[in-house]
Design a protein around this motif. Structure first.
Motif, short mmCIF file in Angstrom:
data_model
loop_
_atom_site.label_atom_id
_atom_site.label_comp_id
_atom_site.label_asym_id
_atom_site.label_seq_id
_atom_site.Cartn_x
_atom_site.Cartn_y
_atom_site.Cartn_z
N LYS A 227 56.97 1.56 11.18
CA LYS A 227 58.13 0.79 10.69
C LYS A 227 58.18 0.71 9.17
N ARG A 228 57.04 0.78 8.53
CA ARG A 228 57.00 0.62 7.07
C ARG A 228 56.22 1.76 6.44
N ARG A 229 56.59 2.09 5.20
CA ARG A 229 55.81 3.06 4.45
C ARG A 229 55.97 2.81 2.97
N ALA A 230 55.08 3.37 2.18
CA ALA A 230 55.18 3.27 0.72
C ALA A 230 54.55 4.52 0.11
N VAL A 231 55.01 4.83 -1.09
CA VAL A 231 54.50 6.03 -1.79
C VAL A 231 53.87 5.61 -3.11
N LEU A 232 52.67 6.09 -3.34
CA LEU A 232 52.02 5.89 -4.64
C LEU A 232 52.17 7.17 -5.44
N LEU A 233 52.54 7.02 -6.72
CA LEU A 233 52.57 8.17 -7.60
C LEU A 233 51.51 7.92 -8.67
N CYS A 234 50.41 8.64 -8.59
CA CYS A 234 49.27 8.37 -9.47
C CYS A 234 49.21 9.43 -10.55
N SER A 235 49.33 9.01 -11.80
CA SER A 235 49.31 9.96 -12.93
C SER A 235 47.88 10.08 -13.43
N PHE A 236 47.44 11.29 -13.63
CA PHE A 236 46.07 11.52 -14.12
C PHE A 236 46.12 12.27 -15.44
N PRO A 237 45.18 11.94 -16.35
CA PRO A 237 45.16 12.64 -17.63
C PRO A 237 44.58 14.05 -17.53
N SER A 238 44.00 14.41 -16.38
CA SER A 238 43.46 15.77 -16.24
C SER A 238 43.57 16.22 -14.79
N VAL A 239 43.58 17.56 -14.63
CA VAL A 239 43.59 18.16 -13.29
C VAL A 239 42.32 17.73 -12.55
N ALA A 240 41.19 17.80 -13.24
CA ALA A 240 39.91 17.49 -12.60
C ALA A 240 39.92 16.05 -12.09
N GLY A 241 40.52 15.13 -12.87
CA GLY A 241 40.57 13.73 -12.46
C GLY A 241 41.36 13.57 -11.16
N ALA A 242 42.53 14.22 -11.12
CA ALA A 242 43.39 14.09 -9.92
C ALA A 242 42.69 14.70 -8.70
N ILE A 243 42.19 15.91 -8.88
CA ILE A 243 41.58 16.61 -7.74
C ILE A 243 40.31 15.89 -7.29
N GLY A 244 39.56 15.38 -8.27
CA GLY A 244 38.31 14.68 -7.94
C GLY A 244 38.56 13.42 -7.13
N ALA A 245 39.75 12.84 -7.29
CA ALA A 245 40.06 11.60 -6.57
C ALA A 245 40.37 11.84 -5.09
N VAL A 246 40.73 13.11 -4.75
CA VAL A 246 41.22 13.37 -3.38
C VAL A 246 40.21 12.99 -2.29
N PRO A 247 38.98 13.52 -2.34
CA PRO A 247 38.06 13.14 -1.26
C PRO A 247 37.69 11.66 -1.30
N ALA A 248 37.76 11.06 -2.51
CA ALA A 248 37.39 9.65 -2.64
C ALA A 248 38.40 8.72 -1.97
N VAL A 249 39.65 9.16 -1.91
CA VAL A 249 40.72 8.27 -1.43
C VAL A 249 40.39 7.71 -0.04
N ILE A 250 40.05 8.59 0.89
CA ILE A 250 39.79 8.12 2.26
C ILE A 250 38.40 7.47 2.34
N LYS A 251 37.44 8.16 1.70
CA LYS A 251 36.05 7.69 1.82
C LYS A 251 35.89 6.27 1.27
N GLU A 252 36.48 6.03 0.11
CA GLU A 252 36.25 4.73 -0.53
C GLU A 252 37.23 3.65 -0.09
N SER A 253 38.46 4.02 0.24
CA SER A 253 39.42 2.97 0.66
C SER A 253 39.27 2.69 2.16
N ARG A 254 38.67 3.63 2.88
CA ARG A 254 38.54 3.57 4.36
C ARG A 254 39.89 3.51 5.05
N ILE A 255 40.86 4.13 4.40
CA ILE A 255 42.21 4.20 4.98
C ILE A 255 42.63 5.66 5.03
N VAL A 256 43.23 6.06 6.15
CA VAL A 256 43.73 7.44 6.21
C VAL A 256 45.21 7.41 5.80
#
Ligand SMILES: Cc1cc2nc3c(=O)[nH]c(=O)nc-3n(C[C@H](O)[C@H](O)[C@H](O)COP(=O)(O)OP(=O)(O)OC[C@H]3O[C@@H](n4cnc5c(N)ncnc54)[C@H](O)[C@@H]3O)c2cc1C
Length: 474
Positions: A227-256
């Motif tokens: 019924k509900r959804r939201a979109v986050l747009l996360c700006s990163f100062p580097s490619v490595a920062g953005a890509i490095g965050a990908v595996p952390a998103v699920i692991k650390e927030s415990r949300i899929v």
């Protein structure tokens, strides 16, 4: 694969016309045939004209076409909407293009079993449009949902922006009706959520790129629309920062999350300019578009707060939250249009879709940068980072001659694919091998695996007439 196929003569044309009706047969008209000689793959060298196009309206007609082609030794290439990106529906050996465009009915919506039964020529998005009023959806659809057909999704095992949470097409296929190269009809599975009676032929055919059978009916399982959804747009100062965050998103927030999409600066700028659109912080070096969904505001709020915190801790600055439909659609529209925008900006290009384990994306990006630097070529990159599936797009430098482009692109692709394979990845995560990548299949698959696959192909299609010239080089 046979060494020679029969060409289509007046007798065979008359037989085809007798099956589908003259109005649904195209032959002898290069302009009309041309439309069926390519897909959305940018390079024209993968295109090939068919000798004839037939548009059957029923399984019985498909059956008659296949029986005729099998008897006469004529290649047949099934075609959906032609939105593919690997030359899959290109009739590489000429012969017949079997277009499923007229088999476009949704046959049944079964609300008790939460299933839909549809023909292969249904435009994917129209399934969800019809299901909207029931609060249901087919969740495995690709980003090209407004143009592609369900049969094409099945044949490519397509997956799109929601695959992190909902998986790809194959997860939802519970039943198929298919016509074999010899003209026999098989009905596999049904409205079953479990089925272990014999080999799982459904999931052998799903993703087989039209080389094993023609799909004539599909049964899909459905899910409730959150019924509900939201979109986050996360700006990163580097490619490595953005890509490095990908595996952390699920692991650390415990949300899929529903989606974790990556966009680099070149992709964002090209697309905003193509759409004449402004999105927040579009000059960032890289962005993650992360969607979450749920059934109430609080659940969704908690999800985006937790994920936002992980991204901030990994260097995202700022994180923009879109929770109304208009803004979410504007942001998604940018992501959805990157392929088209880059194609308009640089028509000479090779759009890739390598896939690596998500923890290896950072290493892959470093290899990509190295390859781009050494060859002196621009390779904008975006894609389904949450699945490890990235669309590196090699762009032809203006200064390169045609010969240099062909020669160097071959070397660039080989390096790119080798890099993906070395990291435990594959050369294609969703677009398939088609005729575009067949020369490279040996990077991913060892000779014993290729031999077994060829035996499977021979068991389904002994005369080698169904979509020849795809997946395996001869
Ligand atoms: C802008 C854009 C965005 C895209 N985004 C995505 C994405 O997010 N995810 C993704 O996975 N793909 C994506 N694609 C690629 C493409 O849309 C998908 O592969 C799609 O599933 C192809 O469907 P189609 O009907 O166009 O098939 P076609 O291109 O016509 O055919 C694709 C293959 O399916 C076979 N085939 C088609 N119909 C049948 C049938 N009835 N029986 C047997 N074989 C059949 C053909 O022989 C061919 O091998 C995108 C393409 C574009 C242009």
């Amino acid at each position: 694969m046979p060494t020679a196929y029969r060409t289509i003569d007046a007798r065979i044309l008359a037989a085809l016309g007798g099956i589908v009706g003259e109005r649904n047969l195209i032959a002898g008209d290069p302009e009309r045939l041309e439309a069926y000689g390519h897909d959305e793959t940018a390079e024209k060298r993968y295109a090939h004209l068919p000798e004839a196009v037939v548009k059957p309206a029923s399984t019985a007609e498909v059956q008659a076409i296949m029986a005729l082609a099998s008897r006469e030794g004529i290649p047949v290439t099934p075609r959906g909407a032609g939105s593919g990106l690997s030359g899959g529906c290109v009739p590489a050996m000429g012969g017949i293009v079997l277009s499923l465009e007229r088999m476009n009915a949704i046959l049944e919506i079964d609300l008790d079993n939460l299933m839909v039964v549809a023909q292969p020529g249904v435009v994917t998005n129209s399934i969800n449009e019809v299901l909207k009023k029931e609060g249901l959806m087919f969740a495995g659809y690709p980003m090209s949902l407004e143009t592609c057909f369900l049969g094409g999704n099945v044949a490519e095992n397509a997956g799109g922006g929601k695959a992190v949470k909902y998986g790809v097409t194959s997860r939802y296929i519970t039943g198929l009706e298919v016509v074999l190269a010899t003209g026999e009809v098989l009905r596999l599975g049904g409205k079953l959520r479990k089925d272990v009676s014999g080999y799982d032929l459904i999931h052998l055919i799903v993703g087989s790129e039209g080389t094993l059978a023609v799909v004539t009916e599909v049964t899909l399982s459905l899910l409730p629309v959150p019924k509900r959804r939201a979109v986050l747009l996360c700006s990163f100062p580097s490619v490595a920062g953005a890509i490095g965050a990908v595996p952390a998103v699920i692991k650390e927030s415990r949300i899929v999350p529903t989606s974790v999409e990556y966009m680099d600066k070149a992709s964002i700028i090209a697309t905003c300019s193509y759409l004449n659109e402004e999105i927040p912080y579009q000059k960032a070096e890289a962005m993650l578009l992360i969607e979450v969904d749920g059934n109430d505001d609080e659940e969704v709020y908690r999800a985006y707060e937790a994920i936002g915190e992980v991204c901030v801790a990994r260097g995202a600055d700022p994180v923009y939250v879109a929770d109304n439909r208009t803004t979410m659609d504007r942001i998604w529209n940018v992501r959805r249009n990157i392929a088209e925008a880059l194609k308009v900006r640089s028509p000479r290009q090779s759009l890739e879709d390598i896939v690596v384990p998500t923890a290896a994306i950072t290493a892959f990006m470093a290899r990509l940068e190295d390859i781009a630097g050494r060859f002196g070529v621009e390779i904008p990159c975006y894609g389904h980072a949450g699945d490890g599936n990235l669309h590196a797009t090699v762009v032809k430098p203006e200064a390169w001659s045609e010969e240099e482009w062909h020669e160097r692109l071959t070397a660039i692709l080989a390096e790119l694919y080798e890099a993906s394979h070395a990291l435990g990845g594959r050369i294609s995560g969703e677009h398939g091998i088609g005729n575009k990548r067949l020369a490279y299949i040996g990077i991913d698959l060892d000779p014993a695996t290729i031999l077994l696959m060829k035996r499977v192909k021979a068991a389904f299609d002994p005369a080698g007439i169904l979509n020849p010239g795809k997946i395996f080089p001869d």
